[in-house]
Design a protein around this motif. Structure first.
Motif, PDB file in Angstrom:
ATOM      1  N   ASP A   3       9.517  -0.703   4.978  1.00  0.00           N
ATOM      2  CA  ASP A   3       9.575   0.674   4.494  1.00  0.00           C
ATOM      3  C   ASP A   3      10.799   0.804   3.598  1.00  0.00           C
ATOM      4  N   GLU A   4      10.558   0.804   2.302  1.00  0.00           N
ATOM      5  CA  GLU A   4      11.670   0.855   1.347  1.00  0.00           C
ATOM      6  C   GLU A   4      12.450   2.149   1.477  1.00  0.00           C
ATOM      7  N   ALA A   5      11.781   3.232   1.874  1.00  0.00           N
ATOM      8  CA  ALA A   5      12.437   4.542   1.945  1.00  0.00           C
ATOM      9  C   ALA A   5      13.600   4.549   2.922  1.00  0.00           C
ATOM     10  N   THR A   6      13.475   3.796   4.007  1.00  0.00           N
ATOM     11  CA  THR A   6      14.555   3.744   5.001  1.00  0.00           C
ATOM     12  C   THR A   6      15.196   2.369   5.100  1.00  0.00           C
ATOM     13  N   ARG A   7      14.729   1.433   4.271  1.00  0.00           N
ATOM     14  CA  ARG A   7      15.177   0.038   4.334  1.00  0.00           C
ATOM     15  C   ARG A   7      15.083  -0.473   5.767  1.00  0.00           C
ATOM     16  N   VAL A  24       0.862  -1.179   0.000  1.00  0.00           N
ATOM     17  CA  VAL A  24       0.000   0.000   0.000  1.00  0.00           C
ATOM     18  C   VAL A  24       0.897   1.226   0.000  1.00  0.00           C
ATOM     19  N   ASN A  25       0.367   2.322  -0.481  1.00  0.00           N
ATOM     20  CA  ASN A  25       1.127   3.560  -0.535  1.00  0.00           C
ATOM     21  C   ASN A  25       0.577   4.568   0.451  1.00  0.00           C
ATOM     22  N   VAL A  26       1.489   5.180   1.200  1.00  0.00           N
ATOM     23  CA  VAL A  26       1.161   6.343   2.011  1.00  0.00           C
ATOM     24  C   VAL A  26       1.714   7.535   1.238  1.00  0.00           C
ATOM     25  N   GLY A  27       0.826   8.324   0.620  1.00  0.00           N
ATOM     26  CA  GLY A  27       1.290   9.262  -0.383  1.00  0.00           C
ATOM     27  C   GLY A  27       1.922   8.475  -1.514  1.00  0.00           C
ATOM     28  N   LYS A  28       3.207   8.699  -1.745  1.00  0.00           N
ATOM     29  CA  LYS A  28       3.934   7.924  -2.761  1.00  0.00           C
ATOM     30  C   LYS A  28       4.915   6.947  -2.125  1.00  0.00           C
ATOM     31  N   ARG A  29       4.793   6.741  -0.833  1.00  0.00           N
ATOM     32  CA  ARG A  29       5.752   5.904  -0.085  1.00  0.00           C
ATOM     33  C   ARG A  29       5.181   4.490   0.071  1.00  0.00           C
ATOM     34  N   PRO A  30       5.811   3.493  -0.571  1.00  0.00           N
ATOM     35  CA  PRO A  30       5.262   2.134  -0.497  1.00  0.00           C
ATOM     36  C   PRO A  30       5.605   1.444   0.823  1.00  0.00           C
ATOM     37  N   LEU A  31       4.626   0.719   1.344  1.00  0.00           N
ATOM     38  CA  LEU A  31       4.800  -0.143   2.503  1.00  0.00           C
ATOM     39  C   LEU A  31       4.400  -1.556   2.093  1.00  0.00           C
ATOM     40  N   ARG A  32       5.275  -2.527   2.384  1.00  0.00           N
ATOM     41  CA  ARG A  32       5.022  -3.919   1.983  1.00  0.00           C
ATOM     42  C   ARG A  32       4.868  -4.797   3.215  1.00  0.00           C
TER      43      ARG A  32
END
Length: 317
Positions: free
Chosen positions: A173-177, A149-157
């Protein structure tokens, strides 16, 4: 957006905030707030008493309550999910996103509250958790392995991660690994940090501990080569590969000790003593010089819950 000024809400990184829920004591129980492109999601909530802090954190970064798209408990234990229903009653657009095994317990929390009262006693359960607010069924989404799912454009798996509980998922959280691990990667108390860094306390609370599943879940988390683990108890920790060795070796020692004590009289107290020896020995190996009396006080609640959890596991096996 402004940086939160409230002392209980700290910016972890761009778009990620750690909220101290105030449950039990400072820096014991965290909720996480993810923000991207004007949209937001909470991961874990703490109990009902934490909800004012969660809402204040949102306000402090300049977001309306309508900006929250998801409330995501890692599992339904009440230090993680007790405030979900009450929080969602203040968030008009939010969906609860939960492991499919846990959804019914927050839609109708009757059985969940009965279980909590059985573990903690009525007085403590009422004091710490209050009455759970049901989540309307039409506001419930369930996760699936690999779901994004996306929070804004930030994907969470999402990853299904049994071991601590069968109704547990972790969130990547791919943004912070980094992984939001709930209790799957154990517990870190800042007060117990050692010269070698954080010390992980195993979390084997009743009633769904599974040693093999826990090893597999941790291995799958590490396969992503995460930089960080975001623990509900408490906050971000680095070097997860190294910490996993400490964590899982203690779990395995606990299982060996539990099997040896399966048939002894006064088993519960014997389990608590055995686990205390395991934890304190690991703390000493890590260089802790804190007084043993302090260590035992800090670990008392975990010794009680973990002994209950391994006791339930022994009864099944």
């Amino acid at each position: 957006m402004s940086t939160p000024t409230a002392e209980f809400c700290q910016r972890q990184s761009d778009g990620l905030y750690v909220i101290d829920t105030g449950f039990v004591r400072p820096r014991f129980d965290a909720a996480f707030l993810i923000v991207d492109n004007g949209r937001a999601a909470y991961i874990d909530t703490g109990p009902n008493n934490a909800v004012p802090r969660l809402l204040a954190a949102l306000e402090s970064i300049g977001l309306e309550r309508s900006a929250v798209d998801y409330v995501i408990p890692t599992h339904v234990h009440l230090d993680h999910a007790g405030g979900v229903g009450l929080l969602m009653s203040e968030l008009p657009n939010a969906k609860m996103l939960i492991h499919p095994r846990g959804a019914r317990h927050l839609v109708d929390p009757t059985a969940l509250m009965e279980g909590v009262r059985a573990v903690y006693g009525v007085e403590v359960a009422n004091r710490d958790y209050g009455e759970l607010v049901p989540v309307p069924e039409d506001r419930v989404m369930t996760s699936a392995e690999g779901m994004v799912v996306n929070v804004g454009k930030r994907p969470l798996r999402f990853m299904d991660t049994p071991g601590h509980a069968r109704h547990h998922h972790c969130i990547w959280d791919e943004a912070t690994r980094g992984w939001f691990t709930g209790d799957t990667f154990g517990i870190v108390y800042p007060e117990l940090h050692t010269p070698n860094g954080p010390y992980i306390v195993p979390a084997t609370a009743p009633v769904q501990f599974d040693q093999e599943a826990l090893h597999e879940s941790v291995g799958r988390l590490l396969a992503e080569r995460p930089a960080l683990m975001y623990l509900t108890h408490f906050g971000a920790v680095a070097h997860p590969e190294q910490l996993s060795v400490q964590f899982l070796s203690q779990v395995d020692e606990m299982v060996v000790a539990a099997r040896a004590l399966a048939l002894v009289p006064n088993r519960h107290e014997q389990l608590k003593r055995a686990f205390a020896e395991i934890y304190i020995a690991e703390l000493r190996r890590s260089g802790s010089t804190l007084p043993e009396s302090f260590l035992r006080d800090m670990l008392a609640a975990d010794l009680e819950l973990n002994a209950q959890g391994l006791g339930a596991w022994l009864s099944k096996h």
